[in-house]
Design a protein around this motif. Structure first.
Motif, mmCIF file in Angstrom:
data_model
loop_
_atom_site.group_PDB
_atom_site.id
_atom_site.type_symbol
_atom_site.label_atom_id
_atom_site.label_comp_id
_atom_site.label_asym_id
_atom_site.label_seq_id
_atom_site.Cartn_x
_atom_site.Cartn_y
_atom_site.Cartn_z
ATOM 1 N N TYR A 99 0.835 -1.208 0.000
ATOM 2 C CA TYR A 99 0.000 0.000 0.000
ATOM 3 C C TYR A 99 0.869 1.256 0.000
ATOM 4 O O TYR A 99 0.574 2.238 -0.692
ATOM 5 C CB TYR A 99 -0.927 -0.002 1.213
ATOM 6 N N GLU A 118 -4.040 5.208 0.072
ATOM 7 C CA GLU A 118 -3.121 4.074 0.165
ATOM 8 C C GLU A 118 -2.241 4.182 1.409
ATOM 9 O O GLU A 118 -2.015 3.195 2.122
ATOM 10 C CB GLU A 118 -2.242 3.996 -1.095
ATOM 11 N N GLN A 121 -4.092 3.238 4.510
ATOM 12 C CA GLN A 121 -4.185 1.796 4.699
ATOM 13 C C GLN A 121 -2.869 1.211 5.206
ATOM 14 O O GLN A 121 -2.855 0.338 6.076
ATOM 15 C CB GLN A 121 -4.598 1.112 3.390
ATOM 16 N N LYS A 124 -2.696 2.027 8.814
ATOM 17 C CA LYS A 124 -3.647 1.203 9.566
ATOM 18 C C LYS A 124 -3.059 -0.183 9.831
ATOM 19 O O LYS A 124 -3.191 -0.741 10.926
ATOM 20 C CB LYS A 124 -4.956 1.083 8.793
#
Length: 311
Positions: A99, A118, A121, A124
């Motif tokens: 990502y 992106e 993510q 995350k």
């Protein structure tokens, strides 16, 4: 004005190849696929060998695609890079590297919203990934969100206090906000951590723009010491010498700058202006004509030639 050191160019250097997925040892191609010292071409070739042999699966195969995608991104083969990174995401949907590197591709394509998504993510999946915060700061900067960019660079530095590029990036944004004190502090930290050519040129630019000319000249002098065959240190110090009225010193520095980069119209123009002030009319005319040859829209060169009766 700031010397053209593109923030995209500076921030592009932040991306890294995929971290090597933990598992059994690989062969020479596997090692070369992830070797940070290898060129993009070398990594692409090695990763292609790993992928084509079919010897890897799962996250290790995803890592090979992620690293090859990074190499292709560095080569600006963006569609091929995106294809590899899409494959890495399919193979390992929880792999932050894919990502992060896919965000870089979208950033180079100018799709900053998709790039930010992106990076979101990646963060995350791996909240400790300082690189993803810094790259997201890049995308936010390019959207004009300077405060958001600084917040991301803050987060990157919090996670990696020795992250020299994050200090450089944050310093660049502070300089754009005309926050000289914070910009100088960040560039000084970058110099402490990684004293390279651009570190001194960037801090020199802030000193120059805040009219601390002696300090600017000193930093450009350090850039020259580190990279004596790079024109940037010479032409920046030459400009400071002209600002200080040292036309002979300016000519000497531009002599060196043009030796190493004869395609820079501004160096020809500035040396021509200095020669004109020193009474070297023919030398000035030759330099100014060369500047116009390289950049026909350079008004200062045209006006100086008109004053010299040579146009």
């Amino acid at each position: 004005m700031r010397v053209q050191l593109s923030v995209m160019a500076l921030l592009a250097a932040l991306a890294s190849a995929a971290p090597v997925p933990a598992a059994a040892e690989g062969g020479p191609a596997w090692e070369a696929c992830f070797a940070a010292a290898n060129t993009p071409d070398e990594r692409v070739k090695a990763c292609s060998t790993v992928i084509d042999t079919g010897s890897e699966t799962g996250q290790r195969l995803a890592g090979a695609y992620c690293s090859r995608g990074h190499g292709l991104t560095e080569k600006r083969e963006l569609d091929a890079a995106l294809s590899d990174l899409d494959e890495a995401v399919k193979l390992a949907p929880d792999y932050a590297c894919a990502y992060n590197n896919r965000g870089r591709v979208y950033g180079f394509k100018g799709d900053y919203d998709r790039a930010i998504a992106e990076y979101d993510q990646a963060i995350k999946l791996d909240p400790s990934m300082a690189l993803a915060y810094s790259n997201r700061g890049d995308a936010r900067y390019n959207k004009g969100d300077l405060d958001g960019a600084i917040a991301d660079f803050d987060a990157a530095i919090k996670r990696n206090p020795n992250y020299a590029r994050a200090y450089a990036n944050r310093g660049y944004v502070y300089a754009r906000k005309h926050d000289t004190a914070h910009a100088l502090a960040d560039y000084s930290m970058r110099i402490k951590l990684a004293p390279d050519l651009l570190a001194y040129i960037d801090r020199g630019n802030v000193y120059r723009d805040s009219e601390q000319l002696d300090r600017a000249a000193a930093d450009y002098g350090e850039a020259i010491r580190i990279a004596p065959t790079d024109a940037r240190g010479w032409r920046n110090r030459g400009m400071i010498r002209l600002f200080q009225g040292n036309n002979k010193g300016g000519v000497a520095d531009y002599d060196k700058a043009l030796q190493y980069d004869p395609s820079d119209a501004f160096s020809w123009n500035n040396r021509g202006q200095a020669r004109m002030r020193l009474g070297d009319k023919q030398g000035a005319i030759a330099d100014l004509r060369k500047a116009l040859e390289l950049n026909p829209d350079l008004a200062t060169a045209r006006e100086a030639l008109q004053r010299l009766g040579a146009l």
